[in-house]
Design a protein around this motif. Structure first.
Motif, PDB file in Angstrom:
ATOM      1  N   ALA A  46      22.174 -16.174  57.211  1.00 21.66           N
ATOM      2  CA  ALA A  46      22.762 -17.299  57.167  1.00 21.66           C
ATOM      3  C   ALA A  46      21.684 -18.461  57.892  1.00 21.66           C
ATOM      4  CB  ALA A  46      23.858 -17.316  58.322  1.00 21.66           C
ATOM      5  N   THR A  47      20.898 -17.971  58.616  1.00 18.85           N
ATOM      6  CA  THR A  47      19.838 -19.082  59.305  1.00 18.85           C
ATOM      7  C   THR A  47      18.884 -19.524  57.893  1.00 18.85           C
ATOM      8  OG1 THR A  47      19.867 -18.199  61.325  1.00 18.85           O
ATOM      9  CG2 THR A  47      18.104 -19.102  60.785  1.00 18.85           C
ATOM     10  N   LEU A 103       4.593 -24.237  54.520  1.00 18.09           N
ATOM     11  CA  LEU A 103       4.266 -23.111  54.028  1.00 18.09           C
ATOM     12  C   LEU A 103       5.045 -22.629  52.771  1.00 18.09           C
ATOM     13  CD1 LEU A 103       4.456 -21.200  57.644  1.00 18.09           C
ATOM     14  CD2 LEU A 103       2.238 -21.469  55.982  1.00 18.09           C
ATOM     15  N   VAL A 104       6.462 -22.930  52.725  1.00 22.42           N
ATOM     16  CA  VAL A 104       7.013 -22.790  51.434  1.00 22.42           C
ATOM     17  C   VAL A 104       6.803 -23.437  50.335  1.00 22.42           C
ATOM     18  CG1 VAL A 104       9.404 -22.970  50.475  1.00 22.42           C
ATOM     19  CG2 VAL A 104       9.062 -22.205  52.866  1.00 22.42           C
ATOM     20  N   SER A 147      18.349 -23.606  56.475  1.00 16.85           N
ATOM     21  CA  SER A 147      17.356 -23.973  57.148  1.00 16.85           C
ATOM     22  C   SER A 147      16.083 -24.203  56.100  1.00 16.85           C
ATOM     23  CB  SER A 147      16.422 -22.960  58.213  1.00 16.85           C
ATOM     24  OG  SER A 147      16.014 -21.778  57.496  1.00 16.85           O
ATOM     25  N   THR A 148      14.921 -24.652  56.406  1.00 12.09           N
ATOM     26  CA  THR A 148      13.901 -24.708  55.421  1.00 12.09           C
ATOM     27  C   THR A 148      13.360 -23.573  54.909  1.00 12.09           C
ATOM     28  OG1 THR A 148      12.188 -25.057  57.278  1.00 12.09           O
ATOM     29  CG2 THR A 148      12.933 -27.023  56.409  1.00 12.09           C
ATOM     30  N   LEU A 149      13.933 -22.485  55.131  1.00 11.95           N
ATOM     31  CA  LEU A 149      13.568 -21.079  54.657  1.00 11.95           C
ATOM     32  C   LEU A 149      14.316 -20.836  53.314  1.00 11.95           C
ATOM     33  CD1 LEU A 149      13.404 -19.102  57.931  1.00 11.95           C
ATOM     34  CD2 LEU A 149      11.551 -19.375  56.642  1.00 11.95           C
ATOM     35  N   ARG A 150      15.445 -21.699  53.098  1.00 12.28           N
ATOM     36  CA  ARG A 150      16.327 -21.181  51.948  1.00 12.28           C
ATOM     37  C   ARG A 150      15.604 -21.168  50.701  1.00 12.28           C
ATOM     38  NH1 ARG A 150      20.995 -25.443  50.110  1.00 12.28           N
ATOM     39  NH2 ARG A 150      21.648 -25.182  52.674  1.00 12.28           N
ATOM     40  N   ALA A 194       8.100 -27.022  64.095  1.00  9.05           N
ATOM     41  CA  ALA A 194       8.325 -25.960  63.257  1.00  9.05           C
ATOM     42  C   ALA A 194       9.064 -26.232  61.818  1.00  9.05           C
ATOM     43  CB  ALA A 194       9.430 -24.700  63.829  1.00  9.05           C
ATOM     44  N   ARG A 195      10.022 -27.113  61.865  1.00  5.67           N
ATOM     45  CA  ARG A 195      10.492 -27.590  60.397  1.00  5.67           C
ATOM     46  C   ARG A 195       9.553 -27.817  59.446  1.00  5.67           C
ATOM     47  NH1 ARG A 195      15.948 -29.505  59.554  1.00  5.67           N
ATOM     48  NH2 ARG A 195      16.278 -30.009  61.728  1.00  5.67           N
ATOM     49  N   GLY A 196       8.958 -28.801  59.659  1.00  6.43           N
ATOM     50  CA  GLY A 196       7.675 -29.104  58.967  1.00  6.43           C
ATOM     51  C   GLY A 196       6.855 -28.144  58.258  1.00  6.43           C
TER      52      GLY A 196
END
Length: 256
Positions: free
Chosen positions: A83-84, A59-60, A88-91, A52-54
């Protein structure tokens, strides 16, 4: 900034409310500071399922909007989700994510300013209003989500159970709105579904275990009912993983 005047968020004003949120822009740097502050305050322990991280990082980078779904346990879940994102890579999506929130949260002017800053879009729930009028407003809300994702690349964050769940282990039925939002976006532009499971060690909601699931592409031909069922399966899996991580912690041997 929005070009339309700020108006009361009431069902009677639904047409004007959704015109406003069709144009509203978050103050991105203020949003980033708020998300940072919430990450410092609540300190969620963020993990990823599989690759999921990669996958989310890709996607970002590509600018693909996401429909982000999380389970709903407390009135602080939106803070944990924010906060998540920071941790995370959603930042990079902070300032470009709209969060669906019940209309009561927009009544107090001070609270509304904070919710607007964090990307809130009001939802008029049928259980709190005249059903027929609320359903019509719900269609407008879905159209706004689809338009924002397709036109500006905004991601959409949803608590698809629709109400707080007293049983943290098993999801409530998933509301069909998430399926219609995902289907509508997919007909306009590529979009991915991301499920986030949350498990709390205690009522403070600090140090939650959070698991971000592998994103799943929504096809343009996927029907709303199919997407809704997929959310149910993927989100339950993420919740199970979060609860397993919590149960394995020495400081909190049991989840709440």
């Amino acid at each position: 900034m929005a070009t339309t005047p700020l108006i009361a968020v009431t069902l009677e004003n639904a047409d004007a409310v959704y015109r406003y949120y069709a144009e509203h822009q978050q103050p991105r740097w203020k949003s980033r500071f708020a998300y940072f502050y919430l990450a410092r305050t609540y300190r969620p322990r963020v993990g990823f399922d599989g690759d999921a991280r990669g996958m989310i990082a890709a996607l970002v980078r590509s600018g693909v909007p996401m429909v982000i779904c999380a389970n709903h346990l407390t009135d602080r879940d939106q803070f944990i989700l924010a906060a998540t994102a920071w941790r995370s890579t959603l930042r990079p999506r902070i300032g470009h994510t709209r969060v669906l929130a019940k209309d009561e949260l927009f009544v107090d002017p001070g609270q509304r300013a904070k919710i607007d800053m964090m990307g809130g879009i009001p939802v008029f729930r049928a259980k709190n209003h005249d059903t027929r009028t609320a359903v019509a407003a719900g269609r407008q809300m879905i159209d706004i989500c689809v338009e924002r994702a397709a036109a500006t690349g905004d991601s959409i964050a949803i608590f698809p159970e629709g109400t707080r769940n007293e049983n943290p282990a098993v999801l409530l039925p998933i509301a069909s709105g998430v399926g219609h939002i995902g289907s509508g976006i997919a007909r306009r532009t590529p979009v991915a579904l991301v499920s986030i499971g949350i498990a709390y060690p205690d009522a403070s909601c600090r140090d939650a275990e959070v698991v971000i699931g592998e994103p799943r592409t929504i096809a343009a031909t996927d029907k709303p009912a199919v997407i809704t069922r997929t959310v149910r399966v993927d989100l339950q899996h993420a919740v199970d993983l979060a609860r397993d991580r919590l149960a394995g912690r020495a400081d909190h041997p049991r989840s709440r």
